[in-house]
Motif scaffolding. Structure first.
Motif, PDB file in Angstrom:
ATOM      1  N   ALA A   1       0.831  -1.212   0.000  1.00 23.52           N
ATOM      2  CA  ALA A   1       0.000   0.000   0.000  1.00 23.52           C
ATOM      3  C   ALA A   1       0.862   1.256   0.000  1.00 23.52           C
ATOM      4  O   ALA A   1       0.577   2.220  -0.727  1.00 23.52           O
ATOM      5  CB  ALA A   1      -0.937  -0.009   1.209  1.00 23.52           C
ATOM      6  N   GLU A   2       1.925   1.259   0.805  1.00 26.23           N
ATOM      7  CA  GLU A   2       2.813   2.422   0.864  1.00 26.23           C
ATOM      8  C   GLU A   2       3.564   2.613  -0.456  1.00 26.23           C
ATOM      9  O   GLU A   2       3.690   3.732  -0.958  1.00 26.23           O
ATOM     10  CB  GLU A   2       3.811   2.262   2.008  1.00 26.23           C
ATOM     11  CG  GLU A   2       3.166   2.298   3.382  1.00 26.23           C
ATOM     12  CD  GLU A   2       4.089   1.823   4.488  1.00 26.23           C
ATOM     13  OE1 GLU A   2       3.889   2.250   5.645  1.00 26.23           O
ATOM     14  OE2 GLU A   2       5.015   1.024   4.227  1.00 26.23           O
ATOM     15  N   ALA A   3       4.054   1.508  -1.018  1.00 33.80           N
ATOM     16  CA  ALA A   3       4.742   1.597  -2.309  1.00 33.80           C
ATOM     17  C   ALA A   3       3.773   2.069  -3.382  1.00 33.80           C
ATOM     18  O   ALA A   3       4.142   2.829  -4.274  1.00 33.80           O
ATOM     19  CB  ALA A   3       5.348   0.246  -2.680  1.00 33.80           C
ATOM     20  N   GLY A   4       2.516   1.636  -3.280  1.00 30.35           N
ATOM     21  CA  GLY A   4       1.489   2.074  -4.229  1.00 30.35           C
ATOM     22  C   GLY A   4       1.274   3.575  -4.180  1.00 30.35           C
ATOM     23  O   GLY A   4       1.058   4.217  -5.214  1.00 30.35           O
ATOM     24  N   GLU A   5       1.342   4.149  -2.992  1.00 31.28           N
ATOM     25  CA  GLU A   5       1.216   5.605  -2.874  1.00 31.28           C
ATOM     26  C   GLU A   5       2.363   6.299  -3.585  1.00 31.28           C
ATOM     27  O   GLU A   5       2.151   7.285  -4.284  1.00 31.28           O
ATOM     28  CB  GLU A   5       1.190   6.021  -1.399  1.00 31.28           C
ATOM     29  CG  GLU A   5      -0.096   5.698  -0.693  1.00 31.28           C
ATOM     30  CD  GLU A   5      -0.090   6.154   0.753  1.00 31.28           C
ATOM     31  OE1 GLU A   5       0.470   7.233   1.030  1.00 31.28           O
ATOM     32  OE2 GLU A   5      -0.636   5.419   1.594  1.00 31.28           O
ATOM     33  N   VAL A   6       3.573   5.771  -3.414  1.00 32.23           N
ATOM     34  CA  VAL A   6       4.738   6.373  -4.052  1.00 32.23           C
ATOM     35  C   VAL A   6       4.659   6.220  -5.568  1.00 32.23           C
ATOM     36  O   VAL A   6       4.928   7.156  -6.316  1.00 32.23           O
ATOM     37  CB  VAL A   6       6.046   5.739  -3.523  1.00 32.23           C
ATOM     38  CG1 VAL A   6       7.244   6.240  -4.291  1.00 32.23           C
ATOM     39  CG2 VAL A   6       6.205   6.005  -2.037  1.00 32.23           C
ATOM     40  N   LEU A   7       4.253   5.030  -6.010  1.00 30.35           N
ATOM     41  CA  LEU A   7       4.207   4.735  -7.445  1.00 30.35           C
ATOM     42  C   LEU A   7       2.892   5.166  -8.093  1.00 30.35           C
ATOM     43  O   LEU A   7       2.721   5.004  -9.289  1.00 30.35           O
ATOM     44  CB  LEU A   7       4.426   3.233  -7.668  1.00 30.35           C
ATOM     45  CG  LEU A   7       5.766   2.690  -7.202  1.00 30.35           C
ATOM     46  CD1 LEU A   7       5.781   1.166  -7.275  1.00 30.35           C
ATOM     47  CD2 LEU A   7       6.893   3.278  -8.018  1.00 30.35           C
ATOM     48  N   GLN A   8       1.971   5.663  -7.283  1.00 29.91           N
ATOM     49  CA  GLN A   8       0.654   6.125  -7.746  1.00 29.91           C
ATOM     50  C   GLN A   8      -0.124   5.008  -8.433  1.00 29.91           C
ATOM     51  O   GLN A   8      -0.597   5.135  -9.557  1.00 29.91           O
ATOM     52  CB  GLN A   8       0.794   7.335  -8.667  1.00 29.91           C
ATOM     53  CG  GLN A   8       1.415   8.519  -7.965  1.00 29.91           C
ATOM     54  CD  GLN A   8       1.585   9.725  -8.862  1.00 29.91           C
ATOM     55  OE1 GLN A   8       1.591   9.611 -10.071  1.00 29.91           O
ATOM     56  NE2 GLN A   8       1.708  10.889  -8.249  1.00 29.91           N
ATOM     57  N   CYS A   9      -0.208   3.888  -7.703  1.00 31.00           N
ATOM     58  CA  CYS A   9      -1.010   2.765  -8.182  1.00 31.00           C
ATOM     59  C   CYS A   9      -1.564   2.028  -6.954  1.00 31.00           C
ATOM     60  O   CYS A   9      -1.227   2.357  -5.817  1.00 31.00           O
ATOM     61  CB  CYS A   9      -0.190   1.831  -9.064  1.00 31.00           C
ATOM     62  SG  CYS A   9       1.182   1.024  -8.234  1.00 31.00           S
TER      63      CYS A   9
END
Length: 143
Positions: A108-116
């Motif tokens: 979820a956190e990586a998704g925020e950074v990668l915008q996905c």
């Protein structure tokens, strides 16, 4: 006020900064018609000192983490090969691997950074691992 803050901080420069912030807040509060008594100054100073202590604790933690990371810098040939493989990966694969494994972010956190979304991160991570494995196990291409 400066002596009050200095006794709690122990650093002249930090005490001056906190004291200046106390008086800035008091000035803004007084302009708005609020209470600017000595008691109010000490409450403001105490609150700012709490913020200062938390900031210093976060800074110490960050310095500790950086020190740990530097201690784990690659020294072996295998570590060097891993870094070389990461360099050879396309940027999107490298980014998701570094966010997940180096930075320790959740999907979820990586998704925020990668915008996905988090499921998209899992798919990207699967593809990045596969690409990493292929490059790592294949002989290095001649340039």
């Amino acid at each position: 006020m400066s002596a009050f803050v200095y006794r709690r901080v122990g650093d002249r420069s930090a005490a001056e900064e906190v004291t200046a912030e106390v008086f800035r807040i008091a000035w803004e509060h007084a302009l708005g018609g609020g209470d600017s008594s000595a008691g109010r100054l000490f409450v403001t100073a105490r609150n700012l000192l709490s913020n200062h202590y938390r900031a210093m604790a976060r800074l110490r933690e960050l310095h500790g983490r950086i020190g740990e990371e530097l201690d784990r810098m690659p020294a072996a040939v295998q570590d060097s090969t891993v870094l070389d493989t990461l360099d050879r990966l396309p940027a999107p694969h490298r980014d998701v691997l570094l966010l997940s494994y180096w930075d320790g972010l959740s999907a979820a956190e990586a998704g925020e950074v990668l915008q996905c979304s988090a499921p998209a991160v899992w798919v990207r991570l699967h593809r990045a691992r596969k690409a990493f494995r292929e490059i790592y196990t294949s002989p290095e291409e001649s340039a």
